[in-house]
Design a protein around this motif. Structure first.
Motif, PDB file in Angstrom:
ATOM      1  N   LEU A  55      -6.233   6.358  -0.791  1.00 30.04           N
ATOM      2  CA  LEU A  55      -4.854   6.519  -0.399  1.00 30.04           C
ATOM      3  C   LEU A  55      -4.196   7.726  -0.688  1.00 30.04           C
ATOM      4  CD1 LEU A  55      -3.200   3.220  -2.365  1.00 30.04           C
ATOM      5  CD2 LEU A  55      -4.436   3.400  -0.127  1.00 30.04           C
TER       6      LEU A  55
ATOM      7  N   ALA B 120       1.242   4.123  -2.743  1.00 32.05           N
ATOM      8  CA  ALA B 120       0.560   5.440  -2.457  1.00 32.05           C
ATOM      9  C   ALA B 120       2.021   6.574  -2.752  1.00 32.05           C
ATOM     10  CB  ALA B 120       0.204   5.606  -0.957  1.00 32.05           C
TER      11      ALA B 120
ATOM     12  N   MET C 206       0.864  -1.159  -0.078  1.00 24.06           N
ATOM     13  CA  MET C 206       0.141  -0.007   0.110  1.00 24.06           C
ATOM     14  C   MET C 206       0.904   1.203  -0.144  1.00 24.06           C
ATOM     15  SD  MET C 206      -2.663   1.271   2.829  1.00 24.06           S
ATOM     16  CE  MET C 206      -1.352   1.637   4.007  1.00 24.06           C
TER      17      MET C 206
END
Length: 696
Positions: free
Chosen positions: A660, A427, A423
Motif C-alpha cells: 500500500l 493507506a 484500503m
C-alpha cells in the motif's frame, strides 16, 4: 491463443512414465523377514496382502498385513502411509512398524525417529481397546477406559492419518478373519422414515432403553477386593446407575427426545458431521457418566462402547442438551460414533461404564468394575447402503480446531474489509505502517507458530501428484486451518493478485519484513540489484518451480528433500528446532533480509511463483493510477521496495506484495507530484487547479 491440449497430455504421459505404480503388497520373501520371532510367515488369506502367521509349533497364530492396500488414506504428500501390522489370534498388536511414507514434516523436518517411535506404542495393545492419540485430561489414572498413544508435536495431522490407517486396516482384518464373517455395510438413518413418537411410547416399545443397577449390586462387584469397604454409605436399593439410552440418528426419535433448541443444534451438527451417529445418554443415578476432569468434545473417560467385540470410538458431541417434555430428569449428554469406522446403529451394541473406587487417602489406589449394558434400535429407522463410502475422518479435525478456525475466519474477514473497501483509508492513515506490522506479528504468532498455517509448495506438489495418479484429495481436509488460508489466498487471486497472501498472510514473509525494519534501525547497508539483475533474479523462482514440478514426475521419492529450498518448515513449522544446517539456512535468509528487502520472497520462493501465476486470475487493476504516473512522476516507482512499478507507472501485479505504499503516495497531496504541482500552480483568479483525476 490457448495452447492445444493434446501435446500437453502427451508431455505429461511421458513424464508420468517415470512414476512408480501404486504400491503392491510385499512379496513373500521380503515379508517373511519382517515377521517378528518366534512367529513365521504362513499362507496368504486375502488378495489385499493379508497373511497368516505361525507360532513356533507351526500352528496359525494370527495375521500380518500392510495398511496401504486395506486403508489407503492419503497423507499430505498425496501418498498413503504404509505400515506393517501383526495381530495375534486375540486381536493384540504384536508389532506395528512403519514401511514407507512421504509426510513432509518427517522426511526432513522432525526426522524419521519420532514417527517410528509413534508406531511402537501399539505393541501389546488390543484392537478391542479404545485407542486415542493424545494425552489424558487431568491426572492419568486407572479409572479411564481409554488407551492413549502419545502424538508427535507439530505433526498432529500426519499422526492422525497414520493412526486412522492402522485402525481401519486392523478392524477390516478383524471383521473378515478373526471373527470369520465379513459384516455388511453399516446402516444409516433413513431420511424418509417418520412416525409420531413421544418418550412414553418410545420407552414402552423399547426404542429407548433403561438400565438400572443398584448400590447393592455394585457393592457385590467389589466384594472380596481391596475396595470392598471404600464405597459411600448408601441404601443398597438406591440406584447407582439409572441410565436411559436413545439413538438420535433417526429424525423421529430425536424430535421426540429433544427440546426444539437442542434439536436445531443437532441438525446443524449433522450437516457438519453427516457420518456421525448421535447417542443420547440420560443418567439419574450416582454414577454421573464422566469425571470432574472431563473436557467437552473429547472421548468420555468412564464410558466405552463395542460392537461384535470390536471397540466403537465415542466422543462428546459438544452440544448443550435440553430434553423434551416427558423425558426423565438427570445428567444428559450426546455422544457421537462414526459409522465409517464400522459402527452399525441398526444392530445391538454394548455400552460399558466404569464404577470407580479409591482406597487410601495419600496416593490412593483406584479400582474399577465394568457395568455393561446393551442397546439396540429397531431396523425400521435405518437404511443399509449397497456399499459404504470410504471417506477420511475430516469432521473430527474440523471440529477439533473450531475455535482456531473461527478466529482465523474473523481475522480474514477483517483483513478483507481493510484491504478492500477500506484500503485507501488504511493507506491514508499516518499509522499505516504500525498497523501493518501489528497484523504481520499476528500472522507470525497465530497463523504461523500457533496455527501451523504456513502454506508450502509441498501442498501444491502433493495436489499435482494426486491429480496425476487419480488419488483422493481428502488429505487436504486433515489440516482445515491451512485449507482456510489457501481459500483466502485463492480468493485473493481474483481481488488483488498474489499480494494478499505474499504481503499479508505468509508468516515467513512477515519475518523477512521484520528483518528489513531491523536492518533499517541498525543502519545496515542496503543491497539493491540493478534493474537488469532484478528482472533476471525474479525469473529464478519460476525456474525453481518448474524443477520441483518436474521432480514430482521424474524423482517423486525425493520431492520433499528438494522442497527444502523453502525455509518455511524450519522457521515456522518446527520453530527453528531442527538440525543446525536447516536452521543456518533459514537464518541466513532472515539475515540477508536485513539488507536485501525480502530477497527470498522476490527471487527464490517457488510458492511465490505459484501465487504469481494464480494472480493471473485478477479481475481488476485495484491500485489507482493517474495519467502523470510515470511521466513526469516517478516517485512511486522509486520508492517501491519490490520493484513492481515500471517506468511508465504501470503496476506489475505479479510482483506486487500489496504493501500500500504507492496508494499512500497517490492520495497524499504532500507527496504525489501531480497533486503538489496542482496546488502550487498560480491562477489569475486565485482559484486552485482541480485535482488530477485517477485514470484507474
Amino acid at each position: 491463443m490457448r495452447p492445444p491440449r493434446l501435446p500437453l497430455r502427451a508431455c505429461l504421459a511421458l513424464m508420468g512414465s517415470a512414476l512408480p505404480a501404486a504400491a503392491d503388497p510385499l512379496p513373500r520373501e521380503a515379508l517373511a523377514e519382517l515377521v517378528v520371532p518366534p512367529y513365521s510367515l504362513g499362507e496368504p488369506v486375502d488378495p489385499r496382502g493379508v497373511w497368516t502367521i505361525l507360532n513356533s509349533g507351526g500352528a496359525p497364530a494370527g495375521y500380518v498385513f500392510q495398511t496401504e492396500p486395506l486403508a489407503p488414506l492419503p497423507g499430505f504428500s498425496g501418498a498413503p502411509i504404509d505400515a506393517l501390522v501383526t495381530l495375534d489370534a486375540q486381536g493384540r498388536f504384536l508389532d506395528v512398524r512403519l514401511l514407507s511414507h512421504n509426510e513432509p514434516i518427517f522426511v526432513s523436518g522432525l526426522g524419521q525417529a519420532p514417527f517410528h517411535a509413534f508406531f511402537e506404542q501399539y505393541r501389546g495393545e488390543s484392537i478391542a481397546s479404545t485407542l486415542v492419540v493424545g494425552t489424558p485430561y487431568g491426572a492419568p489414572d486407572a479409572a479411564s477406559s481409554l488407551v492413549y498413544l502419545d502424538g508427535v508435536s507439530k505433526a498432529t495431522a500426519s499422526v492422525r492419518i497414520a493412526h486412522e490407517s492402522v485402525l481401519a486396516a486392523a478392524h477390516a482384518v478383524a471383521r473378515d478373519h478373526l471373527q470369520g464373517v465379513a459384516r455388511p455395510p453399516a446402516a444409516a438413518p433413513d431420511p424418509d422414515h417418520d412416525e409420531p413418537l413421544d418418550w412414553a411410547e418410545m420407552a414402552r416399545t423399547g426404542v429407548v432403553s433403561r438400565h438400572v443397577m443398584t448400590e447393592g449390586e455394585v457393592q457385590a462387584l467389589f466384594a472380596g477386593s481391596l475396595w470392598e469397604d471404600d464405597g459411600p454409605e448408601a441404601d443398597p436399593d438406591a440406584p447407582f446407575l439409572d441410565l436411559w439410552i436413545a439413538d438420535l440418528g433417526p429424525r423421529a426419535i430425536a424430535r421426540a427426545a429433544l427440546a426444539p433448541e437442542t434439536l436445531a443444534e443437532l441438525d446443524a451438527f449433522r450437516e457438519i458431521s453427516p457420518h456421525d451417529e448421535p447417542i443420547l445418554l440420560i443418567e439419574a443415578g450416582r454414577h454421573g457418566l464422566v469425571t470432574e476432569d472431563f473436557v467437552r468434545n473429547t472421548a468420555p473417560d468412564l464410558i466405552s462402547a463395542s460392537q461384535d467385540g470390536l471397540p466403537v470410538a465415542l466422543r462428546d458431541a459438544d452440544l448443550y442438551v435440553e430434553t423434551a417434555p416427558g423425558a426423565p430428569e438427570g445428567r444428559a449428554m450426546i455422544l457421537r460414533a462414526d459409522r465409517r469406522l464400522g459402527f452399525d446403529p441398526s444392530r445391538p451394541w454394548t455400552l460399558e461404564l466404569l464404577a470407580v473406587r479409591a482406597h487410601g487417602s495419600f496416593q490412593p489406589q483406584l479400582g474399577t468394575r465394568a457395568l455393561t449394558v446393551e442397546h439396540a434400535t429397531h431396523e425400521r429407522f435405518f437404511i443399509r447402503p449397497a456399499a459404504s463410502r470410504a471417506l477420511p475422518p475430516w469432521a473430527e479435525a474440523l471440529r477439533g480446531r473450531a475455535a482456531d478456525l473461527g478466529a482465523l475466519a474473523l481475522g480474514l474477514a477483517g483483513l478483507g474489509v481493510a484491504l478492500g473497501p477500506g484500503m485507501r483509508r488504511l493507506a491514508g492513515t499516518p499509522r499505516c505502517t504500525p498497523i501493518r506490522l501489528a497484523i504481520l506479528a499476528v500472522v507470525v504468532g497465530f497463523v504461523g507458530w500457533w496455527g501451523q498455517g504456513q502454506l508450502s509448495i509441498v501442498t501444491v506438489l502433493g495436489v499435482i501428484r494426486t491429480a496425476w495418479e487419480g488419488g483422493d484429495f481428502g488429505f487436504l481436509l486433515y489440516d482445515p486451518f491451512s485449507l482456510l488460508v489457501w481459500a483466502a489466498a485463492i480468493a485473493g487471486f481474483v481481488a488483488f493478485g498474489r499480494g494478499l497472501f505474499c504481503g499479508w498472510l505468509c508468516p515467513f514473509g512477515a519475518m523477512q519484513e521484520f528483518a528489513h525494519h531491523l536492518g533499517r534501525r541498525l543502519r545496515l547497508p542496503r543491497i539493491e540489484p540493478s534493474a537488469r539483475w532484478d528482472r533476471r533474479l525474479k525469473a529464478l523462482k519460476y525456474l525453481l518451480l518448474a524443477g520441483l514440478v518436474a521432480a514430482v514426475f521424474l524423482d517423486p521419492a525425493r520431492v520433499e528433500t528438494y522442497a527444502e529450498i523453502e525455509p518455511f518448515k524450519t522457521a515456522v513449522t518446527t520453530g527453528f528446532d531442527r538440525e543446525w544446517i536447516y536452521v543456518a539456512y533459514a537464518a541466513a535468509w532472515l539475515l540477508l533480509g536485513t539488507m536485501l528487502f525480502k530477497g527470498f520472497c522476490r527471487y527464490v520462493c517457488p510458492l511465490g511463483a505459484v501465487m504469481a501465476i494464480g494472480g493471473l486470475l485478477r479481475a481488476r487493476d485495484w491500485i489507482p493510477r493517474r495519467a502523470q504516473c510515470g511521466s513526469p512522476c516517478q516517485l512511486c516507482r522509486v520508492r517501491c521496495p519490490y520493484g513492481a512499478i515500471g517506468k511508465t507507472g504501470e503496476i506489475a501485479y505479479s510482483e506486487c506484495f500489496q504493501c500500500l505504499d504507492c496508494v499512500t503516495i497517490h492520495d497524499d497531496p504532500r507527496q504525489c507530484v501531480p497533486l503538489v504541482l496542482a496546488g502550487r500552480a498560480p491562477r489569475p483568479d486565485r482559484r486552485p487547479l482541480p485535482r488530477p483525476e485517477p485514470v484507474a
